[in-house]
Design a protein around this motif. Structure first.
Motif, PDB file in Angstrom:
ATOM      1  N   PRO A  13      34.624  85.633  11.039  1.00 53.24           N
ATOM      2  CA  PRO A  13      33.248  85.565  10.549  1.00 53.24           C
ATOM      3  C   PRO A  13      33.161  84.576   9.384  1.00 53.24           C
ATOM      4  O   PRO A  13      34.166  84.273   8.749  1.00 53.24           O
ATOM      5  CB  PRO A  13      32.954  86.979  10.060  1.00 53.24           C
ATOM      6  N   VAL A  14      31.962  84.117   9.110  1.00 56.14           N
ATOM      7  CA  VAL A  14      31.736  83.265   7.945  1.00 56.14           C
ATOM      8  C   VAL A  14      30.692  83.960   7.064  1.00 56.14           C
ATOM      9  O   VAL A  14      29.743  84.566   7.567  1.00 56.14           O
ATOM     10  CB  VAL A  14      31.322  81.829   8.347  1.00 56.14           C
ATOM     11  N   TYR A  15      30.894  83.877   5.751  1.00 59.80           N
ATOM     12  CA  TYR A  15      30.012  84.525   4.768  1.00 59.80           C
ATOM     13  C   TYR A  15      29.097  83.467   4.162  1.00 59.80           C
ATOM     14  O   TYR A  15      29.551  82.376   3.783  1.00 59.80           O
ATOM     15  CB  TYR A  15      30.864  85.171   3.677  1.00 59.80           C
ATOM     16  N   PRO A  63      32.840  79.740  13.137  1.00 63.92           N
ATOM     17  CA  PRO A  63      31.684  78.956  12.695  1.00 63.92           C
ATOM     18  C   PRO A  63      31.912  78.438  11.284  1.00 63.92           C
ATOM     19  O   PRO A  63      32.709  79.002  10.524  1.00 63.92           O
ATOM     20  CB  PRO A  63      30.533  79.961  12.733  1.00 63.92           C
ATOM     21  N   VAL A  64      31.227  77.350  10.941  1.00 55.07           N
ATOM     22  CA  VAL A  64      31.261  76.813   9.583  1.00 55.07           C
ATOM     23  C   VAL A  64      29.824  76.658   9.101  1.00 55.07           C
ATOM     24  O   VAL A  64      28.910  76.435   9.890  1.00 55.07           O
ATOM     25  CB  VAL A  64      32.009  75.464   9.487  1.00 55.07           C
ATOM     26  N   LEU A  70      24.443  76.418  10.156  1.00 59.82           N
ATOM     27  CA  LEU A  70      25.657  77.008  10.695  1.00 59.82           C
ATOM     28  C   LEU A  70      26.003  76.235  11.956  1.00 59.82           C
ATOM     29  O   LEU A  70      25.148  76.005  12.809  1.00 59.82           O
ATOM     30  CB  LEU A  70      25.447  78.485  11.042  1.00 59.82           C
ATOM     31  N   PHE A  71      27.268  75.809  12.056  1.00 59.39           N
ATOM     32  CA  PHE A  71      27.758  75.073  13.213  1.00 59.39           C
ATOM     33  C   PHE A  71      28.782  75.931  13.935  1.00 59.39           C
ATOM     34  O   PHE A  71      29.724  76.416  13.317  1.00 59.39           O
ATOM     35  CB  PHE A  71      28.424  73.759  12.774  1.00 59.39           C
ATOM     36  N   PHE A  72      28.584  76.106  15.242  1.00 60.26           N
ATOM     37  CA  PHE A  72      29.555  76.833  16.046  1.00 60.26           C
ATOM     38  C   PHE A  72      29.920  75.994  17.260  1.00 60.26           C
ATOM     39  O   PHE A  72      29.051  75.589  18.032  1.00 60.26           O
ATOM     40  CB  PHE A  72      29.028  78.194  16.510  1.00 60.26           C
ATOM     41  N   LEU A  73      31.214  75.742  17.429  1.00 61.34           N
ATOM     42  CA  LEU A  73      31.741  74.950  18.540  1.00 61.34           C
ATOM     43  C   LEU A  73      32.416  75.879  19.536  1.00 61.34           C
ATOM     44  O   LEU A  73      33.376  76.565  19.191  1.00 61.34           O
ATOM     45  CB  LEU A  73      32.756  73.933  18.005  1.00 61.34           C
TER      46      LEU A  73
END
Length: 138
Positions: A13-15, A63-64, A70-73
């Motif tokens: 996860p990303v915060y 994700p970043v 928010l970018f998810f690849l």
């Protein structure tokens, strides 16, 4: 402190701004970091299935967040771009390449560039949307 039914299969996860963003099995979940409540759930529509269909798009990459995006690849090389605001909304789904490549690594962000690694290439995408360089892995 709290528990939640929201889990990540492979990615971390990303915060960002008191929220956790979790991607698993083609779904982005937004979780209140203070109490674990799920605030939103967004299916990644149009995600291409790669590999074992049971695991969806194989969400290996984490994700970043850059600014309010928010970018998810996913493993297929589709970059989902979300605007993080009061409500999260999908802005775009970008295809990194038309070639058959797998993307299992998390993107890296440095100096206005987004670095992506596939099974065949290393990509550097500049902040103006232009491709700065593609480097063969060999």
């Amino acid at each position: 402190v709290w528990t939640s039914a929201v889990t990540a299969t492979y990615s971390s996860p990303v915060y960002h701004q008191s929220k956790l963003y979790v991607v698993s099995r083609g779904v982005l979940s937004v979780v209140n970091a203070d109490n674990g409540d799920r605030l939103n759930q967004i299916r990644l529509k149009g995600a291409r299935v790669t590999g074992n269909k049971r695991f969806g798009s194989l969400d290996y990459a984490s994700p970043v967040v850059v600014g309010d995006r928010l970018f998810f690849l996913n493993a297929s090389g589709q970059m989902f771009v979300f605007k993080l605001d009061k409500d999260v909304r999908l802005l775009a789904v970008n295809e990194v390449t038309n070639d058959k490549e797998l993307f299992w690594g998390s993107p890296a962000v440095s100096d206005g560039r987004l670095i992506l690694r596939s099974s065949k290439h290393l990509y550097c995408i500049t902040d103006d949307g232009g491709v700065a360089n593609t480097v063969d892995k060999n």
